[in-house]
Design an enzyme around this catalytic site. Structure first.
Site, mmCIF file in Angstrom:
data_model
loop_
_atom_site.group_PDB
_atom_site.id
_atom_site.type_symbol
_atom_site.label_atom_id
_atom_site.label_comp_id
_atom_site.label_asym_id
_atom_site.label_seq_id
_atom_site.Cartn_x
_atom_site.Cartn_y
_atom_site.Cartn_z
ATOM 1 N N ASP A 28 17.448 45.171 -1.969
ATOM 2 C CA ASP A 28 18.381 44.089 -2.248
ATOM 3 C C ASP A 28 19.769 44.595 -2.636
ATOM 4 O OD1 ASP A 28 16.552 42.127 -1.690
ATOM 5 O OD2 ASP A 28 15.980 41.778 -3.773
ATOM 6 N N MET A 64 22.675 34.179 -13.099
ATOM 7 C CA MET A 64 23.371 33.560 -11.963
ATOM 8 C C MET A 64 24.116 32.295 -12.390
ATOM 9 S SD MET A 64 20.262 34.080 -9.211
ATOM 10 C CE MET A 64 19.044 33.465 -10.394
ATOM 11 N N LYS A 107 21.341 39.795 -0.660
ATOM 12 C CA LYS A 107 21.986 38.484 -0.607
ATOM 13 C C LYS A 107 22.924 38.374 -1.795
ATOM 14 C CE LYS A 107 17.983 36.404 -0.500
ATOM 15 N NZ LYS A 107 16.951 35.351 -0.511
#
Length: 261
Positions: free
Chosen positions: A43, A178, A65
């Protein structure tokens, strides 16, 4: 089309938590898994240094991502993982933090189960605990916090998590992952509950050379973040435990003086 290895091995998949960013924070068991990998799917937040633990013949596939830069949808990652396992052998799915803390690890295991591919999980240090800890901020502390919440700042629909509306009323430490883009909305939630003086820390790229931290209270944290140019990837820690950080002492003294006046 994935070209199969001439010496096909038994397919298997290992989900490995890479930790919060510092390459040395991966577990020994995670390193051993990488050392036997035929393929590594990794990742965006994985430290590239970890890839050197894999054999020279191993195929490296970046499936990261980032906000605004989606290289692969989750469904595509699931299929790649299975295809590589069937054609190459041991696939290590290397994920930042811990695979089961907003890492969608179970979805990948569930997909692999449809093909009867043996799987294993090797936990990693979650940034939700490790990053505040590296800054000397415990998520629990006697007399200050008896529990902690880990909440996503942004759901798949792009909205604030409904859990935040409950968390804001709790006396627990709340760690938001996030959520930097939603900081103003989160601040508003706490202000609406009359908690504008609650200590807050926002930590960017924890455990890495790019680490930055902004310390303040709910009422000031947006300005402090802007002043310190703290950006994603970052996490937010809300709770009295943040007052234990050395940078909070001047803030504590300021409000103590203000209360006396």
């Amino acid at each position: 089309m994935i070209a199969p290895d001439k010496n096909i091995k038994e397919p298997r998949i290992t989900l490995v938590g890479a930790g919060p960013g510092d390459a040395e924070l991966i577990t020994i068991k995670g390193v051993k898994a990488l050392q036997t990998a035929d393929v590594v799917l990794y990742d965006a937040l994985v430290n590239d240094e970890l890839l050197h633990f894999a054999p020279t013949h191993a195929v490296m596939v970046y499936v990261g991502k980032r906000s605004g830069e989606h290289y692969y949808e989750q469904s595509a990652i699931n299929k790649l993982m299975v295809d590589y396992a069937l054609n190459y052998g041991h696939v290590v799915r290397l994920k930042g933090g811990d695979p089961f803390v907003f890492g969608r690890g179970y979805e990948e295991l569930d997909f692999a189960a449809n093909y009867s591919i043996p799987t294993q999980v090797i936990p990693g240090i979650s940034s939700s605990i490790g990053v505040p800890g590296l800054q000397g901020i415990p998520v629990t502390h006697r007399g200050l916090s008896e529990s902690f919440w880990v909440v996503t700042g942004t759901t798949a629909s792009g909205l604030l998590s409904n859990d935040l509306y409950d968390a804001v009323r709790s006396r627990a430490t709340v760690v938001v992952l996030m959520g930097v883009q939603k900081l103003k909305e989160i601040v508003k939630l706490y202000q609406n509950e009359g908690r504008g003086k609650l200590p807050v820390a926002v930590i960017q790229s924890g455990s890495t050379e790019n680490e930055k931290i902004a310390i303040g209270v709910v009422d000031t944290i947006v300005e402090v973040v802007e002043e310190n140019k703290v950006k994603a990837p970052a996490l937010i820690v809300l709770g009295e435990v943040v007052s234990l950080h050395p940078k909070y002492q001047p803030i504590k003294d300021f409000y103590a003086i203000a209360d006396k006046e």
